[in-house]
Design a protein around this motif. Structure first.
Motif, PDB file in Angstrom:
ATOM      1  N   ASP A   1       0.851  -1.183   0.000  1.00 30.79           N
ATOM      2  CA  ASP A   1       0.000   0.000   0.000  1.00 30.79           C
ATOM      3  C   ASP A   1       0.891   1.240   0.000  1.00 30.79           C
ATOM      4  N   ARG A   2       0.307   2.393   0.022  1.00 34.44           N
ATOM      5  CA  ARG A   2       1.081   3.638   0.074  1.00 34.44           C
ATOM      6  C   ARG A   2       1.894   3.706   1.359  1.00 34.44           C
ATOM      7  N   LEU A   3       3.047   4.346   1.273  1.00 35.01           N
ATOM      8  CA  LEU A   3       3.947   4.464   2.417  1.00 35.01           C
ATOM      9  C   LEU A   3       4.052   5.899   2.876  1.00 35.01           C
ATOM     10  N   THR A   4       4.274   6.061   4.164  1.00 40.55           N
ATOM     11  CA  THR A   4       4.594   7.394   4.669  1.00 40.55           C
ATOM     12  C   THR A   4       6.104   7.543   4.831  1.00 40.55           C
ATOM     13  N   ASN A   5       6.810   6.414   4.883  1.00 42.25           N
ATOM     14  CA  ASN A   5       8.263   6.446   5.092  1.00 42.25           C
ATOM     15  C   ASN A   5       9.026   5.890   3.885  1.00 42.25           C
ATOM     16  N   ALA A   6       8.636   6.305   2.699  1.00 42.29           N
ATOM     17  CA  ALA A   6       9.282   5.812   1.473  1.00 42.29           C
ATOM     18  C   ALA A   6      10.761   6.189   1.430  1.00 42.29           C
ATOM     19  N   LYS A   7      11.081   7.362   1.915  1.00 38.54           N
ATOM     20  CA  LYS A   7      12.468   7.817   1.907  1.00 38.54           C
ATOM     21  C   LYS A   7      13.340   6.891   2.758  1.00 38.54           C
TER      22      LYS A   7
ATOM     23  N   ASN B   1      18.663   4.810  -9.740  1.00 39.37           N
ATOM     24  CA  ASN B   1      17.300   5.329  -9.832  1.00 39.37           C
ATOM     25  C   ASN B   1      16.369   4.400  -9.066  1.00 39.37           C
ATOM     26  N   PHE B   2      15.645   4.950  -8.114  1.00 40.74           N
ATOM     27  CA  PHE B   2      14.681   4.190  -7.340  1.00 40.74           C
ATOM     28  C   PHE B   2      13.280   4.611  -7.732  1.00 40.74           C
ATOM     29  N   ASP B   3      12.387   3.653  -7.748  1.00 37.70           N
ATOM     30  CA  ASP B   3      10.979   4.014  -7.690  1.00 37.70           C
ATOM     31  C   ASP B   3      10.267   2.977  -6.831  1.00 37.70           C
ATOM     32  N   ILE B   4       9.281   3.462  -6.130  1.00 35.84           N
ATOM     33  CA  ILE B   4       8.493   2.614  -5.250  1.00 35.84           C
ATOM     34  C   ILE B   4       7.074   2.614  -5.801  1.00 35.84           C
ATOM     35  N   LYS B   5       6.560   1.424  -6.034  1.00 35.22           N
ATOM     36  CA  LYS B   5       5.242   1.294  -6.650  1.00 35.22           C
ATOM     37  C   LYS B   5       4.293   0.579  -5.691  1.00 35.22           C
ATOM     38  N   SER B   6       3.106   1.114  -5.564  1.00 32.72           N
ATOM     39  CA  SER B   6       2.079   0.536  -4.720  1.00 32.72           C
ATOM     40  C   SER B   6       1.321  -0.541  -5.500  1.00 32.72           C
ATOM     41  N   GLU B   7       1.237  -1.754  -4.935  1.00 35.14           N
ATOM     42  CA  GLU B   7       0.480  -2.810  -5.586  1.00 35.14           C
ATOM     43  C   GLU B   7      -1.027  -2.550  -5.498  1.00 35.14           C
ATOM     44  N   LYS B   8      -1.429  -1.807  -4.486  1.00 35.53           N
ATOM     45  CA  LYS B   8      -2.858  -1.567  -4.261  1.00 35.53           C
ATOM     46  C   LYS B   8      -3.475  -0.747  -5.401  1.00 35.53           C
ATOM     47  N   ASP B   9      -2.843   0.385  -5.727  1.00 39.43           N
ATOM     48  CA  ASP B   9      -3.410   1.249  -6.758  1.00 39.43           C
ATOM     49  C   ASP B   9      -2.523   1.430  -7.991  1.00 39.43           C
ATOM     50  N   GLY B  10      -1.318   0.845  -7.990  1.00 35.75           N
ATOM     51  CA  GLY B  10      -0.426   0.912  -9.144  1.00 35.75           C
ATOM     52  C   GLY B  10       0.309   2.226  -9.304  1.00 35.75           C
ATOM     53  N   ASP B  11       0.138   3.146  -8.370  1.00 32.71           N
ATOM     54  CA  ASP B  11       0.825   4.437  -8.457  1.00 32.71           C
ATOM     55  C   ASP B  11       2.272   4.313  -8.012  1.00 32.71           C
ATOM     56  N   ILE B  12       3.113   5.094  -8.668  1.00 28.75           N
ATOM     57  CA  ILE B  12       4.510   5.183  -8.247  1.00 28.75           C
ATOM     58  C   ILE B  12       4.611   6.265  -7.189  1.00 28.75           C
ATOM     59  N   ILE B  13       5.175   5.886  -6.075  1.00 25.70           N
ATOM     60  CA  ILE B  13       5.250   6.795  -4.915  1.00 25.70           C
ATOM     61  C   ILE B  13       6.493   7.640  -5.033  1.00 25.70           C
TER      62      ILE B  13
END
Length: 113
Positions: free
Chosen positions: A68-74, A101-113
């Motif tokens: 899911d979305r993260l609050t501590n992605a950094k 290059n990093f990207d974090i992707k949410s499986e729940k909604d598919g958005d890149i965080i």
């Protein structure tokens, strides 16, 4: 003849001694990335990590999949980077040689965080 052989050996030793290898061992990098992926995959928030790297262009692309979305992605990115650096012997050369290059992707909604 003896002087010629001694000269060739001396020249060879000087040449080898002065040859400075300014490249990261790519196998060491790959091993470090694999270990970092395993460590990150063991965390509760992370479902999958994928890494692609190339020694020719100096790019390392990392995708971290989370539930899911993260609050501590950094923090997650810093943890991953720390895990990579633990396996590298020459960190200064590594930092000069590669762009990550990093990207974090949410499986729940598919958005890149």
């Amino acid at each position: 003849m003896r002087y010629l052989i001694v000269s060739i050996i001396l020249f060879s030793l000087i040449t080898v001694g002065c040859n400075n290898n300014n490249e990261i061992d790519f196998n060491q990098l790959v091993d470090s990335l694999v270990k970092a992926e395993k460590t990150m995959n063991s965390k509760e928030l992370v479902t999958t990590t994928a890494t692609s790297s190339s020694s020719s262009d100096g790019m390392i692309n990392i995708r971290i999949m989370v539930d899911d979305r993260l609050t501590n992605a950094k923090e997650l990115v810093f943890d991953f980077f720390d895990e990579i650096e633990r396996g590298i012997t020459d960190l200064n050369l590594f930092r000069k040689s590669y762009q990550i290059n990093f990207d974090i992707k949410s499986e729940k909604d598919g958005d890149i965080i």
